[in-house]
Design a protein around this motif. Sequence first.
Motif, mmCIF file in Angstrom:
data_model
loop_
_atom_site.group_PDB
_atom_site.id
_atom_site.type_symbol
_atom_site.label_atom_id
_atom_site.label_comp_id
_atom_site.label_asym_id
_atom_site.label_seq_id
_atom_site.Cartn_x
_atom_site.Cartn_y
_atom_site.Cartn_z
ATOM 1 N N ILE A 1 1.342 8.683 3.339
ATOM 2 C CA ILE A 1 0.620 8.270 2.144
ATOM 3 C C ILE A 1 -0.011 6.904 2.374
ATOM 4 O O ILE A 1 0.447 6.112 3.203
ATOM 5 N N ALA A 2 -1.080 6.625 1.639
ATOM 6 C CA ALA A 2 -1.752 5.333 1.755
ATOM 7 C C ALA A 2 -0.918 4.246 1.086
ATOM 8 O O ALA A 2 -0.208 4.495 0.110
ATOM 9 N N HIS A 3 -1.004 3.030 1.623
ATOM 10 C CA HIS A 3 -0.326 1.898 1.016
ATOM 11 C C HIS A 3 -1.033 1.495 -0.281
ATOM 12 O O HIS A 3 -2.259 1.627 -0.407
ATOM 13 N N GLU A 4 -0.263 0.992 -1.238
ATOM 14 C CA GLU A 4 -0.837 0.311 -2.396
ATOM 15 C C GLU A 4 -1.744 -0.812 -1.881
ATOM 16 O O GLU A 4 -1.450 -1.453 -0.859
ATOM 17 N N PRO A 5 -2.891 -1.074 -2.515
ATOM 18 C CA PRO A 5 -3.808 -2.112 -1.996
ATOM 19 C C PRO A 5 -3.124 -3.442 -1.697
ATOM 20 O O PRO A 5 -3.395 -4.064 -0.659
ATOM 21 N N GLN A 6 -2.240 -3.913 -2.586
ATOM 22 C CA GLN A 6 -1.558 -5.186 -2.338
ATOM 23 C C GLN A 6 -0.611 -5.083 -1.142
ATOM 24 O O GLN A 6 -0.401 -6.053 -0.414
ATOM 25 N N GLN B 1 -1.130 -2.981 1.452
ATOM 26 C CA GLN B 1 -2.005 -2.938 2.625
ATOM 27 C C GLN B 1 -2.448 -4.334 3.024
ATOM 28 O O GLN B 1 -2.497 -4.673 4.216
ATOM 29 N N GLN B 2 -2.747 -5.152 2.039
ATOM 30 C CA GLN B 2 -3.139 -6.530 2.312
ATOM 31 C C GLN B 2 -2.024 -7.268 3.046
ATOM 32 O O GLN B 2 -2.271 -7.989 4.025
ATOM 33 N N MET B 3 -0.781 -7.084 2.598
ATOM 34 C CA MET B 3 0.338 -7.748 3.247
ATOM 35 C C MET B 3 0.608 -7.145 4.629
ATOM 36 O O MET B 3 0.934 -7.869 5.578
ATOM 37 N N VAL B 4 0.476 -5.822 4.765
ATOM 38 C CA VAL B 4 0.653 -5.173 6.070
ATOM 39 C C VAL B 4 -0.315 -5.768 7.091
ATOM 40 O O VAL B 4 0.065 -6.072 8.231
ATOM 41 N N ASP B 5 -1.555 -5.939 6.706
ATOM 42 C CA ASP B 5 -2.537 -6.509 7.630
ATOM 43 C C ASP B 5 -2.161 -7.935 8.015
ATOM 44 O O ASP B 5 -2.307 -8.342 9.185
ATOM 45 N N ALA B 6 -1.678 -8.706 7.047
ATOM 46 C CA ALA B 6 -1.293 -10.085 7.333
ATOM 47 C C ALA B 6 -0.066 -10.139 8.240
ATOM 48 O O ALA B 6 0.035 -11.003 9.120
ATOM 49 N N ILE B 7 0.882 -9.235 8.037
ATOM 50 C CA ILE B 7 2.070 -9.181 8.880
ATOM 51 C C ILE B 7 1.695 -8.815 10.309
ATOM 52 O O ILE B 7 2.213 -9.387 11.282
ATOM 53 N N ALA B 8 0.785 -7.872 10.469
ATOM 54 C CA ALA B 8 0.373 -7.438 11.805
ATOM 55 C C ALA B 8 -0.237 -8.596 12.604
ATOM 56 O O ALA B 8 -0.125 -8.634 13.837
ATOM 57 N N LYS B 9 -0.860 -9.537 11.916
ATOM 58 C CA LYS B 9 -1.443 -10.689 12.606
ATOM 59 C C LYS B 9 -0.373 -11.609 13.186
ATOM 60 O O LYS B 9 -0.687 -12.486 13.992
ATOM 61 N N GLN B 10 0.891 -11.413 12.775
ATOM 62 C CA GLN B 10 1.993 -12.225 13.315
ATOM 63 C C GLN B 10 2.593 -11.596 14.572
ATOM 64 O O GLN B 10 3.626 -12.052 15.063
ATOM 65 N N TYR C 1 5.173 4.086 -4.323
ATOM 66 C CA TYR C 1 6.291 4.469 -3.468
ATOM 67 C C TYR C 1 6.453 3.493 -2.301
ATOM 68 O O TYR C 1 5.518 2.791 -1.912
ATOM 69 N N ARG C 2 7.637 3.490 -1.729
ATOM 70 C CA ARG C 2 7.818 2.797 -0.458
ATOM 71 C C ARG C 2 6.867 3.429 0.561
ATOM 72 O O ARG C 2 6.679 4.646 0.578
ATOM 73 N N SER C 3 6.309 2.625 1.441
ATOM 74 C CA SER C 3 5.341 3.195 2.376
ATOM 75 C C SER C 3 5.327 2.538 3.749
ATOM 76 O O SER C 3 4.688 3.053 4.659
ATOM 77 N N VAL C 4 6.029 1.412 3.933
ATOM 78 C CA VAL C 4 5.940 0.692 5.197
ATOM 79 C C VAL C 4 7.326 0.270 5.661
ATOM 80 O O VAL C 4 8.194 -0.070 4.851
ATOM 81 N N LEU D 1 6.148 -8.000 -4.758
ATOM 82 C CA LEU D 1 6.385 -7.050 -3.671
ATOM 83 C C LEU D 1 7.796 -7.302 -3.162
ATOM 84 O O LEU D 1 8.187 -8.454 -2.958
ATOM 85 N N GLY D 2 8.546 -6.245 -2.972
ATOM 86 C CA GLY D 2 9.922 -6.384 -2.509
ATOM 87 C C GLY D 2 10.139 -5.734 -1.155
ATOM 88 O O GLY D 2 9.413 -4.829 -0.751
ATOM 89 N N TRP D 3 11.162 -6.230 -0.469
ATOM 90 C CA TRP D 3 11.540 -5.703 0.850
ATOM 91 C C TRP D 3 13.051 -5.539 0.908
ATOM 92 O O TRP D 3 13.792 -6.417 0.466
ATOM 93 N N TRP D 4 13.489 -4.426 1.463
ATOM 94 C CA TRP D 4 14.907 -4.239 1.780
ATOM 95 C C TRP D 4 15.120 -4.583 3.245
ATOM 96 O O TRP D 4 14.404 -4.102 4.129
ATOM 97 N N VAL D 5 16.102 -5.400 3.503
ATOM 98 C CA VAL D 5 16.480 -5.787 4.862
ATOM 99 C C VAL D 5 17.882 -5.235 5.098
ATOM 100 O O VAL D 5 18.831 -5.655 4.428
#
Length: 504
Positions: free
Chosen positions: A156-161, A163-172, A303-306, A364-368
Amino acid sequence: MIIEDQYYDVIIVGSGAGGGTLAYKLASTGKKVLLLERGDFMPLEEQNRSNIDIFKKERYHAPEQWYDVAGEPFSPQTNYAVGGNTKIWATALIRMRSRDFEAVNHEKGVSPEWCLKYSDFEPYYTEAEQLYKVHGTMGDDPTEPPHSGEYAYDAIAHEPQVQQMVDAIAKQGVHPNSLPLSLTDESDDPTNDSQVSSIMPALKHPNVTLKTSTKVTHLYTNPSGTAIKAVGAEIGGRPYLFLGDIVVLACGAVNSAAILLRSASDACPNGIANSSDLVGRNLMKHRLSAVVQLSSPNSGKFYRSVSVNDFYWGEPGFEFPMGHIQNTGGLLQDITFAESPPFFSGLAQAIPGFGLNQLVSRSLGWWVQTEDLPNPKNRVEVDSTKLHLLYEPNNTEAHERLVYRWTEVLKAAEKTLEQGIFQRSALYPNGEMPMQVVANQCGTCRFGEDSATSVLNADCRAHDVDNLYVVDSSFFPSNPAVSPALTIIANALRVGDRIIERLK
């Protein structure tokens, strides 16, 4: 006592990921299968739902009390209904990594080797992904084990917000990847579960019977304790007895162990299938922390997506496994967040102008999550009226490192976006889940080749009892950092093949 006048080839106790899937697997054999479920059908509006009102009250807790190591009561976060905990899961179905099946050194212990390997489970992972309509993408996760086939459905596609964070994370230099999800395309609510994928198709076969509101309390053996002769249950406060050739427990790692322990008799003084004294021991349930970011407005219901597995096996300077990260989904969608008012209320008060509703729709939340290691002192115990969970968390250093590493990634990503703040959730301080959160419970009836060091054999049949199987997460000898649901489903399909061979 009322004795059921039908005799069954297989009696399955529990209708979640393990029991429901096994019922589906056996349905086409024509053999008489009885599925016993403690709960009833769950109303649609109760399934995987949350809204602002739920932040103010607990939900999805069993109507009973268990007791912690101090003897204090708590209401466990578990679900009794047709479909079990799959009715309230986040639908993430992830394969264990190939190395998870091997012995793995951790800083303070060893994650033990499994008696089967990834190659033994791989065909059943593929079958499970097809059955539960898993949506995913291959090739974007550096730790992904080999697949014998592609996912049948695109991720499934990421929520726009998101996706924005995914792109920023990938730059790290991190590799965010699509999270495999069990979804249907058949309704406005695409959430999938054991009832939808397994139980309802199984019930189309006249040889499969489902009894709801049936609480199994006891198993009865022959005089030598080597075979189950009957299953005792309560229906409407009245005792019932069900008879069958093969009995399968799939009640979750805590309740399956509790049934075996409560079924002690002269033939089995320590409980059924417990000559090793390992029934109920080695309870595991992950180390889990929540990390929350403020973001631009979002729907709060995605939904969770990443997920991120770059630190699954550690990092330079810490060559031990650290764990798995995934986003939470919208905070109005995520059940465990919805049961965490102290954190969100406190954060709302700390940020001027933010009410609770605004907060959850701008977060935006993350489970670790990190593997906890088996410890025989972490266990299920029972007495005549109470169920006790004796549990002390471990593997703390790895979990703390993963939380710290992930917050550093998020901080760097937020700088590229020039927005947002990061907060570590006070929900689970020091990575320690409250005892009431028993998600991802496993390990209380571990499988293995040696009857002195395991409860079940490689087919998940009890060493001591010829016609008793366990197909929930009890069989796990270790608790890898990814969620166990897909492995439970795959194992139920695998054990189903063994039972079908036996029924022939």
